[in-house]
Design an enzyme around this catalytic site. Structure first.
Site, mmCIF file in Angstrom:
data_model
loop_
_atom_site.group_PDB
_atom_site.id
_atom_site.type_symbol
_atom_site.label_atom_id
_atom_site.label_comp_id
_atom_site.label_asym_id
_atom_site.label_seq_id
_atom_site.Cartn_x
_atom_site.Cartn_y
_atom_site.Cartn_z
ATOM 1 N N ASP A 125 0.834 -1.197 0.000
ATOM 2 C CA ASP A 125 0.000 0.000 0.000
ATOM 3 C C ASP A 125 0.877 1.259 0.000
ATOM 4 O O ASP A 125 2.083 1.197 0.304
ATOM 5 C CB ASP A 125 -0.892 -0.040 1.255
ATOM 6 C CG ASP A 125 -2.178 0.747 1.104
ATOM 7 O OD1 ASP A 125 -2.282 1.546 0.162
ATOM 8 O OD2 ASP A 125 -3.075 0.572 1.959
ATOM 9 N N ASP A 172 -10.689 2.398 -3.317
ATOM 10 C CA ASP A 172 -11.235 2.205 -1.974
ATOM 11 C C ASP A 172 -12.752 2.310 -1.996
ATOM 12 O O ASP A 172 -13.403 2.089 -0.979
ATOM 13 C CB ASP A 172 -10.672 3.262 -1.014
ATOM 14 C CG ASP A 172 -9.335 2.829 -0.447
ATOM 15 O OD1 ASP A 172 -8.957 1.666 -0.619
ATOM 16 O OD2 ASP A 172 -8.661 3.673 0.176
HETATM 17 C C1 DGJ Z 1 -5.805 2.029 1.992
HETATM 18 C C2 DGJ Z 1 -6.215 0.847 1.183
HETATM 19 O O1 DGJ Z 1 -6.675 1.237 -0.077
HETATM 20 C C3 DGJ Z 1 -7.246 0.046 1.946
HETATM 21 O O2 DGJ Z 1 -7.694 -1.036 1.190
HETATM 22 C C4 DGJ Z 1 -6.638 -0.424 3.234
HETATM 23 O O3 DGJ Z 1 -5.599 -1.317 2.967
HETATM 24 C C5 DGJ Z 1 -6.129 0.759 4.044
HETATM 25 N N1 DGJ Z 1 -5.253 1.589 3.260
HETATM 26 C C6 DGJ Z 1 -5.406 0.290 5.271
HETATM 27 O O4 DGJ Z 1 -4.826 1.308 5.957
#
Ligand code: DGJ
Length: 696
Positions: free
Chosen positions: A451, A520
């Site tokens: 991430d 997201d």
């Molecule tokens: C952002 C990501 O896009 C989410 O899916 C998740 O992993 C969060 N970060 C976790 O902090």
């Protein structure tokens, strides 16, 4: 070899298309042709000569140079800008020679030198014949003793056939709303699409398509991308003399590179293609290329995964995760991914990043117990990390506050309570390689979600060995280095690229990651459009899509599953709150997905009716042998009564007979494609239908 050479003219011939360029009488490398293959080499047009040259306009307005430097009377947007040690800012390139190589793919290299200064430029052209794609990049070398300042070094300039009546398609968006497709007329002047955030970002994608009058299925499209996971820039210029050109490369905004003797600067690859079969064909060419040539595991069927993020947020421990894992396994999930929250002192987003070892309270005996449990349930185990980041409240930051990107005299602006490690620094790279390698070596981990959750600020690098503005590029090299080293040490691990969703989705990262967390936003009706935009240049087998509880009150579970089944199906809802009937529906749809996923993940994708433009949409996938297909239809919200459109299938063998699930009468491929079929749906209903070839 399908590269035709002569001392001053070159033709790159691929399966259906060709690209030609040559030196004109002034010695400038002029673009000559990009379109369908012509029967004879002599059919390709000659280089453009400066036939007239009014005093107010430079000749480059007339000569579509392949790689114009900023020099002389050229007022077009250059791809190369240099300042020499004596302050001269004028780059005059003279052709030296060329070489060709046959492998790994036919490649042509043309060498140029500045007429006075010891700067050498090599232009590289590699063809990917079966995909009708040209890969271009440039290498700059300093053959002298003093540093040369490079202020812009794009990868390519692409010239359209003469004319100023083109449209540009590009992708824009924002966090939780990525990949909107925009098609707009190009008019005289310069249109810029760029990222300044150190990742490609949600705001824009490094992709373009240029057309005159194309549709999804018909018409000429010139398209391209950049294999780069950092700041990029695309400029689309229409000159006052009706020439349309697209430049693409590393963004020169706040960029400078001190080119030292013996240390070449190699630009990332720009990949471009031409088709006369519309935007859909352009997308499918890129899909095949990504699957066949880029992805580390392009031939591997992806597993159905469960991700804990939306269910448990930071509240992960062996008990909560084991409970979710047991239900997920019962539904047929094959890979269980524990998201954020597992490492030292990570209870909220304000602490822990950088300390990549299991939290002692949540996992007193390490991750081994949970992984064992997940494996016993018949699933692989996956883990979330965010290597490039650090919270000020972490052991790592307390030990190395100087490791973050910052200006010493300025506040370090936090975003999501975190700062960015300077990935250009060798000690940062080594720390991450060793720490993450330890986790991967000590645990049975099959999948990593990498991430990256903030954009850059105060881009300082106080003790940079070169120009501190090299950070924009060296940072990305650092990410690539850490990631590829870990890949080499753990070649079977599947990696996912995530940057708060789809902030880092590009051809560069897909040489390291097998898939992308696209957004997201997991609300299914919004996701439909996001996924369609993503498909413009990236294939379904890289598009991770979870079924979550977002919109649960409104959108039926089947609908949410069908949307996710258009890519790599995952589940991300809080399964503890799903009742027996919901789990049962989930299990059935996972079983169905496992049947059809080879067609979705490896087949050809056809956007039949756009979800970005319509409340009723359809997308189809067809296996490469045209024997099997899958059709999805979705209705979001359209006021009734409404006469739903016919869905005309695509990609079938016109003479073969096909059945479509739900329709009694088998018909020829041509009939399904020409007259289509009607799928009646009410608002927020969806359908998935299997297509099957019955006869040759
Ligand atoms: C952002 C990501 O896009 C989410 O899916 C998740 O992993 C969060 N970060 C976790 O902090």
């Amino acid at each position: 070899m399908p590269i035709h050479t002569s001392p001053n003219y070159w033709v790159l011939e691929m399966r259906h298309t060709a690209y030609a360029f040559g030196l004109n009488k002034m010695g400038l490398l002029s673009h000559c042709y990009w379109g369908k293959c012509l029967p004879f080499v002599q059919d390709y047009p000659a280089p453009v000569e400066p036939v007239h040259w009014p005093s107010t306009d430079g000749y480059d307005h007339f000569i579509p140079e392949e790689y114009p430097g900023y020099a002389g009377v050229k007022y077009i947007d250059p791809v190369l800008k240099v300042t020499y040690p004596d302050g001269v800012r004028d780059v005059v390139l003279e052709f030296q020679d060329f070489t060709t190589t046959a492998s790994p793919q036919p490649t042509l290299d043309l060498r140029f030198k500045d007429s006075f200064y010891p700067l050498q430029l090599t232009l590289h052209y590699r063809i990917h014949e079966e995909y009708d794609l040209i890969e271009r990049w440039a290498t700059l070398e300093n053959l002298g003793n003093d540093p040369v300042l490079i202020e812009r070094a794009f990868s390519a300039k692409w010239t359209m056939p003469h004319g100023d009546d083109y449209s540009l398609s590009h992708l824009y968006g924002r966090h939780i709303d990525e990949f909107h497709l925009k098609r707009e007329a190009l008019t005289p002047g310069l249109k810029v699409i760029e990222s300044r955030r150190i990742i490609p970002s949600h705001r824009a994608s490094p992709w373009f398509a240029v057309d005159r009058n194309a549709s999804e299925d018909h018409g000429e499209v010139w398209f391209g991308t950049l294999a780069w996971s950092g700041n990029f820039k695309i400029t689309a210029e229409v000159t006052e003399f009706a020439s349309t050109r697209i430049s693409i490369g590393i963004n020169d905004w706040d960029f400078a590179w001190r080119l030292l003797p013996g240390e070449p600067l190699v630009t990332p690859s720009a990949i471009g293609g031409y088709t006369s079969d519309g935007f859909g064909a352009a997308s499918r060419i890129f899909h095949d290329y990504v699957r066949d040539r880029l992805l580390p595991h392009g031939k591997v069927l992806h597993k159905v995964l469960y991700n804990s993020w939306e269910a448990t947020l930071f509240d992960v421990n062996e008990v909560s995760q084991s409970k979710l894992a047991a239900i997920a396994a019962g539904m047929g999930v094959e890979l269980f991914v524990m998201d954020d929250g597992w490492f030292h002192n990570r209870n909220l987003d304000n602490a822990g990043l950088g300390d990549w070892f299991p939290d002692k309270v949540k996992f007193p005996n390490g991750l081994g117990g949970l992984i064992k449990r997940v494996n016993e349930l018949g699933m692989d185990f996956g883990l979330w990390i965010e290597p490039e980041m650090v919270n000020p409240d972490s052991d790592l930051y307390r030990a190395h506050p100087d490791w973050v990107i910052h200006f010493p005299t300025r506040k370090r602006t936090e975003s999501r309570n975190q700062l960015i490690l300077n990935m250009a620094r060798a000690e940062v790279q080594n720390y991450l390689i060793e720490t993450l390698d330890k986790i991967l070596s000590e645990n049975n981990i099959a999948f990593i979600k990498w991430d990256m959750n903030r954009g850059i600020s105060e881009p300082g690098w106080a003790d940079a060995p070169g120009d501190p503005r090299e950070l924009w590029v060296r940072y990305v090299y650092g990410v690539y280095h850490v990631w590829s080293t870990l890949r080499q040490r753990h070649p079977d691990v599947i990696w996912q690229s995530c940057a708060s969703g789809g902030g880092r989705a590009d051809f560069g990262i897909l040489k390291l990651a097998d898939q992308v967390w696209v957004s997201d936003n997991t609300e299914a009706t919004a996701r439909l459009s996001i996924q369609e935009g993503y498909s413009q240049f990236l294939p379904a087998n890289t598009m991770e899509a979870w079924v979550t509880d977002w919109g649960r009150e409104l959108v039926p579970l089947e609908f949410r599953f069908h949307v996710s089944m258009c890519g790599l199906l995952g589940v991300g809802g809080n399964l503890l709150e799903w009742n027996q009937a919901e789990r049962q529906v989930g299990a059935e749809l996972i079983r169905l997905y496992k049947e059809i996923r080879p067609v979705i993940q490896f087949g050809d994708q056809y956007r039949l009716i756009s979800s970005q433009k319509n409340g009723y949409s359809a997308v189809q996938y067809v296996s490469k042998d045209k024997n099997e297909g899958v059709l999805f239809a979705f209705r979001v919200h359209i006021p009734d009564p409404f006469n739903l459109p016919m869905i005309r299938l695509r990609g079938l063998d016109p003479n073969a007979i096909y059945s479509v699930e739900g329709f009694e009468q088998p018909r020829s491929g041509l009939a399904w494609m020409e007259t289509g079929l009607k799928v009646e749906l009410k608002n927020l209903q969806s359908k998935v239908m299997k297509i099957h070839r019955l006869s040759a």
